[in-house]
Design an enzyme around this catalytic site. Sequence first.
Site, PDB file in Angstrom:
ATOM      1  N   CYS A 124       1.008  -1.230  -0.120  1.00 38.38           N
ATOM      2  CA  CYS A 124      -0.004   0.123   0.005  1.00 38.38           C
ATOM      3  C   CYS A 124       0.993   1.158   0.006  1.00 38.38           C
ATOM      4  O   CYS A 124       1.969   1.394   0.562  1.00 38.38           O
ATOM      5  CB  CYS A 124      -0.800   0.019   1.248  1.00 38.38           C
ATOM      6  SG  CYS A 124      -1.907   1.353   1.642  1.00 38.38           S
ATOM      7  N   THR A 161       0.642   3.464   1.938  1.00 39.91           N
ATOM      8  CA  THR A 161       0.874   3.672   3.472  1.00 39.91           C
ATOM      9  C   THR A 161       1.878   2.944   3.969  1.00 39.91           C
ATOM     10  O   THR A 161       3.006   3.562   4.522  1.00 39.91           O
ATOM     11  CB  THR A 161      -0.285   3.110   4.404  1.00 39.91           C
ATOM     12  OG1 THR A 161      -1.427   3.854   3.855  1.00 39.91           O
ATOM     13  CG2 THR A 161      -0.041   3.529   5.676  1.00 39.91           C
ATOM     14  N   HIS A 200       5.001   5.246   2.814  1.00 42.33           N
ATOM     15  CA  HIS A 200       5.084   6.410   3.712  1.00 42.33           C
ATOM     16  C   HIS A 200       5.605   5.930   5.196  1.00 42.33           C
ATOM     17  O   HIS A 200       6.339   6.615   5.595  1.00 42.33           O
ATOM     18  CB  HIS A 200       3.629   6.997   4.053  1.00 42.33           C
ATOM     19  CG  HIS A 200       2.906   7.736   3.031  1.00 42.33           C
ATOM     20  ND1 HIS A 200       3.390   8.794   2.413  1.00 42.33           N
ATOM     21  CD2 HIS A 200       1.742   7.461   2.248  1.00 42.33           C
ATOM     22  CE1 HIS A 200       2.786   9.331   1.502  1.00 42.33           C
ATOM     23  NE2 HIS A 200       1.583   8.608   1.233  1.00 42.33           N
ATOM     24  N   GLU A 260      -2.720  -5.390   4.169  1.00 41.58           N
ATOM     25  CA  GLU A 260      -4.074  -6.211   2.978  1.00 41.58           C
ATOM     26  C   GLU A 260      -3.818  -7.183   2.618  1.00 41.58           C
ATOM     27  O   GLU A 260      -2.944  -7.614   1.684  1.00 41.58           O
ATOM     28  CB  GLU A 260      -3.616  -5.128   1.577  1.00 41.58           C
ATOM     29  CG  GLU A 260      -3.843  -3.590   2.027  1.00 41.58           C
ATOM     30  CD  GLU A 260      -3.448  -2.614   0.805  1.00 41.58           C
ATOM     31  OE1 GLU A 260      -3.086  -2.983  -0.299  1.00 41.58           O
ATOM     32  OE2 GLU A 260      -3.541  -1.465   0.981  1.00 41.58           O
ATOM     33  N   CYS A 263     -11.502  -0.280  19.705  1.00 40.30           N
ATOM     34  CA  CYS A 263     -11.592  -0.713  21.099  1.00 40.30           C
ATOM     35  C   CYS A 263     -13.125  -1.087  21.386  1.00 40.30           C
ATOM     36  O   CYS A 263     -13.278  -1.981  22.386  1.00 40.30           O
ATOM     37  CB  CYS A 263     -11.184   0.455  21.852  1.00 40.30           C
ATOM     38  SG  CYS A 263     -12.231   1.855  22.311  1.00 40.30           S
ATOM     39  N   CYS A 323     -16.567   4.726  19.008  1.00 40.45           N
ATOM     40  CA  CYS A 323     -17.008   3.501  18.788  1.00 40.45           C
ATOM     41  C   CYS A 323     -18.349   3.320  19.141  1.00 40.45           C
ATOM     42  O   CYS A 323     -19.302   2.636  18.502  1.00 40.45           O
ATOM     43  CB  CYS A 323     -16.082   2.285  19.589  1.00 40.45           C
ATOM     44  SG  CYS A 323     -14.777   2.085  18.796  1.00 40.45           S
ATOM     45  N   CYS A 370     -12.374   5.496  15.959  1.00 42.81           N
ATOM     46  CA  CYS A 370     -12.016   5.034  17.395  1.00 42.81           C
ATOM     47  C   CYS A 370     -10.714   5.768  17.894  1.00 42.81           C
ATOM     48  O   CYS A 370      -9.524   5.782  17.241  1.00 42.81           O
ATOM     49  CB  CYS A 370     -11.737   3.560  17.310  1.00 42.81           C
ATOM     50  SG  CYS A 370     -10.942   2.968  18.909  1.00 42.81           S
TER      51      CYS A 370
HETATM   52 ZN   LIG Z   1      -3.418   0.259   2.359  1.00 40.73          ZN
HETATM   53 ZN   LIG Z   2     -12.763   2.964  20.170  1.00 40.01          ZN
END
Ligand SMILES: [Zn+2]
Ligand SMILES: [Zn+2]
Length: 328
Positions: free
Chosen positions: A37, A39, A42, A59, A88, A94, A102
């Site tokens: 990804c 990410t 990064h 992934e 959580c 949540c 979250c």
């Molecule tokens: Zn990703």
């Molecule tokens: Zn949460």
Amino acid sequence: MKAVVFHGSGDVRVSELPEPEPGAGEVLLAVEGCGVCGTDVHIYRGEAPARTGVVLGHEFGGRILAVGEGVSREALGRRVAVNPNLNCGYCPSCREGNIHLCLNLRALGVDLPGGFAEKAVVPALQVELFPEDLPSETITLVEPLACALHGLDLAGVRPGDDVLVQGAGPMGLILVQLARLAGAAKVAVADPSPARRARALACGADEALRPEELAPGYGVVIEATGNRSALEQALVLTKGGGTVLLFGVHPREDVASFSPQAFYRREIRLVGSFTNPHTTARAVALLSSRRLIMDSVMGATISLDDVPACLAGLRYDTGTGKTVVLAR
Ligand SMILES: [Zn+2]
Ligand SMILES: [Zn+2]
């Protein structure tokens, strides 16, 4: 087992780790595949945080080899895709159903061990059954597709809309197809790269343009570049009453500039989209339907040993087609 471990920015190594054991409520997977990804890139560059010592990769999917206490033995042998984002369950977000917002959000492959490994332990609540008759590459698309579905939901594309997708990386190519499925009258794509524009056309885009060729008038503009100038351009390209979806991941320190008056006077909606709340099952259903053209989304297939060079940008172009790591 073999795994790709993050040791700090610019330092990712393939290591031999002890095989993990599933605890209560967890399952052990034989990983089939894990996508690379943006990410991950990064994280490698130090532009996004990750825990030092973590196994990267979020992934992924595979087959359940063992179950921990409290998990039905019926799960054994099942093929599953993983939703890597753990919420959580008790914070205010949540409780409002915004599990992706979250306050204690953690992710496999970022804070906890992920899928660039031969095996992985994941909470049983995070897996989704995956059909047997789809290829290993496809299982890695569940998470990115789930993110794209959340984005498309927020963009509110309606039948007959004119949609522009900025950026024809793997996510842009998926978003083009979702916009078409949602009934867009026309889907245009903007990308400076001729190779990526060709992929966009293969994925069903009606036209693929260079960014400087674009003219205003789109009902929905989906920014999938992570590039500040694309976002600034998106606000100009959207017609009055239209929506800009901020889907790309921008560097944390980036600041964009735009005219507040143009926003106000033309009633532009700017919507952010983050991860994949409640969309994993739909992603699996959509992949199973085979209504997406995934061949043109996919890029190189590599091995775990190749991941450090891939993240360093030394080999494989992760921006042109989705790079997938097969744990074989
Ligand atoms: Zn990703
Ligand atoms: Zn949460």
